[in-house]
Design a protein around this motif. Sequence first.
Motif, PDB file in Angstrom:
ATOM      1  N   ALA A 176       0.805  -1.229   0.000  1.00 53.06           N
ATOM      2  CA  ALA A 176       0.000   0.000   0.000  1.00 53.06           C
ATOM      3  C   ALA A 176       0.832   1.270   0.000  1.00 53.06           C
ATOM      4  O   ALA A 176       0.327   2.332  -0.366  1.00 53.06           O
ATOM      5  CB  ALA A 176      -0.922  -0.008   1.225  1.00 53.06           C
ATOM      6  N   CYS A 177       2.093   1.191   0.384  1.00 49.85           N
ATOM      7  CA  CYS A 177       2.798   2.466   0.605  1.00 49.85           C
ATOM      8  C   CYS A 177       3.080   3.200  -0.701  1.00 49.85           C
ATOM      9  O   CYS A 177       3.325   4.395  -0.679  1.00 49.85           O
ATOM     10  CB  CYS A 177       4.009   2.303   1.522  1.00 49.85           C
ATOM     11  N   MET A 178       3.017   2.502  -1.863  1.00 48.61           N
ATOM     12  CA  MET A 178       3.147   3.226  -3.134  1.00 48.61           C
ATOM     13  C   MET A 178       1.858   3.144  -3.954  1.00 48.61           C
ATOM     14  O   MET A 178       1.863   3.423  -5.159  1.00 48.61           O
ATOM     15  CB  MET A 178       4.343   2.672  -3.919  1.00 48.61           C
ATOM     16  N   ALA A 179       0.754   2.794  -3.286  1.00 51.57           N
ATOM     17  CA  ALA A 179      -0.539   2.742  -3.997  1.00 51.57           C
ATOM     18  C   ALA A 179      -1.089   4.166  -4.146  1.00 51.57           C
ATOM     19  O   ALA A 179      -0.642   5.086  -3.453  1.00 51.57           O
ATOM     20  CB  ALA A 179      -1.518   1.874  -3.215  1.00 51.57           C
ATOM     21  N   GLU A 180      -2.078   4.279  -5.004  1.00 51.20           N
ATOM     22  CA  GLU A 180      -2.696   5.594  -5.196  1.00 51.20           C
ATOM     23  C   GLU A 180      -3.730   5.804  -4.090  1.00 51.20           C
ATOM     24  O   GLU A 180      -4.641   4.982  -3.931  1.00 51.20           O
ATOM     25  CB  GLU A 180      -3.393   5.566  -6.569  1.00 51.20           C
ATOM     26  N   GLY A 181      -3.583   6.865  -3.305  1.00 52.59           N
ATOM     27  CA  GLY A 181      -4.584   7.171  -2.285  1.00 52.59           C
ATOM     28  C   GLY A 181      -4.299   6.521  -0.941  1.00 52.59           C
ATOM     29  O   GLY A 181      -3.208   6.038  -0.672  1.00 52.59           O
ATOM     30  N   ARG A 182      -5.375   6.473  -0.110  1.00 54.33           N
ATOM     31  CA  ARG A 182      -5.215   6.132   1.300  1.00 54.33           C
ATOM     32  C   ARG A 182      -5.674   4.702   1.580  1.00 54.33           C
ATOM     33  O   ARG A 182      -6.718   4.270   1.106  1.00 54.33           O
ATOM     34  CB  ARG A 182      -6.083   7.127   2.079  1.00 54.33           C
ATOM     35  N   THR A 183      -4.876   4.014   2.382  1.00 55.09           N
ATOM     36  CA  THR A 183      -5.225   2.654   2.815  1.00 55.09           C
ATOM     37  C   THR A 183      -5.359   2.639   4.336  1.00 55.09           C
ATOM     38  O   THR A 183      -4.578   3.294   5.035  1.00 55.09           O
ATOM     39  CB  THR A 183      -4.122   1.654   2.391  1.00 55.09           C
ATOM     40  N   VAL A 184      -6.337   1.899   4.818  1.00 55.82           N
ATOM     41  CA  VAL A 184      -6.446   1.689   6.270  1.00 55.82           C
ATOM     42  C   VAL A 184      -6.438   0.178   6.507  1.00 55.82           C
ATOM     43  O   VAL A 184      -7.224  -0.549   5.880  1.00 55.82           O
ATOM     44  CB  VAL A 184      -7.749   2.311   6.838  1.00 55.82           C
ATOM     45  N   ASN A 202       8.956   4.923   6.322  1.00 59.30           N
ATOM     46  CA  ASN A 202       8.777   6.379   6.481  1.00 59.30           C
ATOM     47  C   ASN A 202      10.093   7.120   6.288  1.00 59.30           C
ATOM     48  O   ASN A 202      10.127   8.198   5.699  1.00 59.30           O
ATOM     49  CB  ASN A 202       8.191   6.705   7.861  1.00 59.30           C
ATOM     50  N   SER A 203      11.180   6.525   6.770  1.00 59.54           N
ATOM     51  CA  SER A 203      12.466   7.230   6.616  1.00 59.54           C
ATOM     52  C   SER A 203      12.912   7.225   5.153  1.00 59.54           C
ATOM     53  O   SER A 203      13.821   7.959   4.778  1.00 59.54           O
ATOM     54  CB  SER A 203      13.531   6.650   7.547  1.00 59.54           C
ATOM     55  N   MET A 204      12.278   6.400   4.314  1.00 56.01           N
ATOM     56  CA  MET A 204      12.598   6.386   2.873  1.00 56.01           C
ATOM     57  C   MET A 204      11.512   7.158   2.090  1.00 56.01           C
ATOM     58  O   MET A 204      11.424   7.045   0.874  1.00 56.01           O
ATOM     59  CB  MET A 204      12.672   4.942   2.339  1.00 56.01           C
ATOM     60  N   GLY A 205      10.629   7.859   2.807  1.00 53.45           N
ATOM     61  CA  GLY A 205       9.668   8.732   2.120  1.00 53.45           C
ATOM     62  C   GLY A 205       8.222   8.269   2.143  1.00 53.45           C
ATOM     63  O   GLY A 205       7.355   8.941   1.582  1.00 53.45           O
ATOM     64  N   ALA A 206       7.934   7.128   2.783  1.00 53.04           N
ATOM     65  CA  ALA A 206       6.530   6.679   2.862  1.00 53.04           C
ATOM     66  C   ALA A 206       5.775   7.509   3.904  1.00 53.04           C
ATOM     67  O   ALA A 206       6.384   8.248   4.683  1.00 53.04           O
ATOM     68  CB  ALA A 206       6.482   5.194   3.219  1.00 53.04           C
ATOM     69  N   ASP A 207       4.432   7.358   3.895  1.00 51.38           N
ATOM     70  CA  ASP A 207       3.602   8.115   4.852  1.00 51.38           C
ATOM     71  C   ASP A 207       2.683   7.109   5.562  1.00 51.38           C
ATOM     72  O   ASP A 207       1.567   6.852   5.112  1.00 51.38           O
ATOM     73  CB  ASP A 207       2.808   9.183   4.072  1.00 51.38           C
ATOM     74  N   ASN A 219      -0.854   6.727   3.503  1.00 53.23           N
ATOM     75  CA  ASN A 219      -1.107   7.575   2.334  1.00 53.23           C
ATOM     76  C   ASN A 219      -0.068   7.223   1.283  1.00 53.23           C
ATOM     77  O   ASN A 219       1.139   7.354   1.531  1.00 53.23           O
ATOM     78  CB  ASN A 219      -1.006   9.068   2.712  1.00 53.23           C
ATOM     79  N   GLY A 220      -0.527   6.731   0.152  1.00 56.43           N
ATOM     80  CA  GLY A 220       0.411   6.257  -0.875  1.00 56.43           C
ATOM     81  C   GLY A 220       1.283   7.392  -1.420  1.00 56.43           C
ATOM     82  O   GLY A 220       0.829   8.531  -1.535  1.00 56.43           O
ATOM     83  N   VAL A 221       2.547   7.071  -1.714  1.00 56.18           N
ATOM     84  CA  VAL A 221       3.456   8.053  -2.330  1.00 56.18           C
ATOM     85  C   VAL A 221       3.921   7.469  -3.675  1.00 56.18           C
ATOM     86  O   VAL A 221       3.828   6.254  -3.898  1.00 56.18           O
ATOM     87  CB  VAL A 221       4.678   8.362  -1.422  1.00 56.18           C
ATOM     88  N   ARG A 222       4.419   8.338  -4.536  1.00 62.97           N
ATOM     89  CA  ARG A 222       4.848   7.893  -5.868  1.00 62.97           C
ATOM     90  C   ARG A 222       6.157   7.122  -5.833  1.00 62.97           C
ATOM     91  O   ARG A 222       6.350   6.171  -6.572  1.00 62.97           O
ATOM     92  CB  ARG A 222       5.032   9.119  -6.778  1.00 62.97           C
ATOM     93  N   LYS A 223       7.088   7.590  -4.968  1.00 58.36           N
ATOM     94  CA  LYS A 223       8.445   7.035  -4.966  1.00 58.36           C
ATOM     95  C   LYS A 223       8.977   6.941  -3.556  1.00 58.36           C
ATOM     96  O   LYS A 223       8.607   7.736  -2.691  1.00 58.36           O
ATOM     97  CB  LYS A 223       9.381   7.988  -5.719  1.00 58.36           C
ATOM     98  N   LEU A 224       9.880   5.988  -3.327  1.00 56.96           N
ATOM     99  CA  LEU A 224      10.636   5.967  -2.077  1.00 56.96           C
ATOM    100  C   LEU A 224      12.080   6.300  -2.429  1.00 56.96           C
ATOM    101  O   LEU A 224      12.578   5.892  -3.470  1.00 56.96           O
ATOM    102  CB  LEU A 224      10.556   4.588  -1.424  1.00 56.96           C
TER     103      LEU A 224
END
Length: 431
Positions: A176-184, A202-207, A219-224
């Motif tokens: 989920a960390c690079m998916a589009e949008g929010r995952t719970v 998170n330290s590599m850019g995930a949320d 919350n998905g991000v485009r890149k780590l």
Amino acid sequence: MEKYRIIGGKPLYGEVEISGAKNAAVAIIPAALMVEGVCRIENVPEISDTDMLLTILSHLGAKCRMLNKSTVEIDCTRVQINEAPYDLMRKIRASYYLIGAMLGRFGRAKTTMPGGCNFGVRPIDQHIKGMTALGADVEVSGGFVFATARGGRLKGAEIYLDKVSVGATMNVMLAACMAEGRTVIDNAAREPHIVDLANFLNSMGADIRGAGTDSIRINGVRKLHGGSYTIIPDQIEAGTYMAAVAAAGGEIRVSNVIPKHLDCISAKLREMGVEVEEDEDSVVVRRMRPLRRTNIKTQPYPGFPTDMQPQLCAVLSTAQGTSVITEGVWDNRYKYVNELRKMGAQIQVDGKTAIVEGVDRLTGAPVAACDLRAGAAVVIAGLCAEGETWVEDIQYIERGYQDLVGKLRALGADIELVEEDIPAPAMPQIC
Ligand code: UD1
């Protein structure tokens, strides 16, 4: 083939330093596959499971470089393959994290069904449920898992896990960390290694928020991107040395630990009459008097860890009175009991319950490590037994314990690694 030879009956004294957490490392190394840039990972335990995962990443095209014994740099920037090598994958359980990592980064994954310790049926239906909810088509066939994100990229979703599962929580988090949008992820597992994986990502850019609770929001991000991370100390390795001194007697300092992660183990040992004192990043464990009986029920964190159940069963084998152990996670985690019985332990198993009647002493015997923690249990039994114990199938133990022999020897234990050609004594004939 190598074996351990143990002469029991020596109390343990001194200090043992705990390595990085196996179950965090085996998720964090596959997670590096998602990162474009260099990940520097410190406190990686030197065990065969992490070696295997680094080999798998190298096969996929990653550049893996050991900077010292416990620090590795992994660069997966140029990795493009989404198919992992069959023979290596099926040897370890944690290879399933490559499904989440590949699916998250490439939108496709092909891996084998995972291997690992055999505690009965080890399904991955909750992993598949999570990935399907994120928009993947997942198919298991011919021993392989094929997963493809519909539209090329996963989409955030609300996922309720039917079972509290460490592996499914981590795998879905990865996907989920690079998916589009929010995952719970609800009804998530809360083990320390889940928090560690989230902190790494998170330290590599995930949320990722809420790891360590039963509701994780991503919350998905485009890149780590690349970065540095230090893996937490191993709760189970620490607990194993605590159990060893409880069984053999003596006083040791177990250092480089997070004492909070050991609370449930410390509490049980105290009930058994073992003294446990906490410092900032170490615990002192002292056993000077006979052990008392207690009951144990294993549960997901923060309950008593199933991965400490065999070791504590070995300790309770010589406690005064009758103890009851209830396995609350796995269906079949008592295979090692037969090995302890060879050493004189009196244990009856009925389904998920083991009744342990403490005996005055165990006696050394030729035994086998049935799996990783079962192996630790027979070593602990050997340390407190009278006479000589030979442990075979130690490859299971070496999957998860860094330099077990060296660390125990430094505490005064009489244990050595021997080659197969020295014959172990046969079991005495009982007429
Ligand atoms: C991880 C640990 C293992 C530990 C276990 C429980 C690693 C590499 N291994 O294993 O040492 O014993 O957590 O703390 O981290 N289940 C399902 N469906 C699924 C997944 C799991 O029904 O899709 C069930 C299992 O059969 C088991 C329970 O859930 O009864 C817990 O399993 P899980 O937490 O997933 O264990 P693993 O992640 O495989």
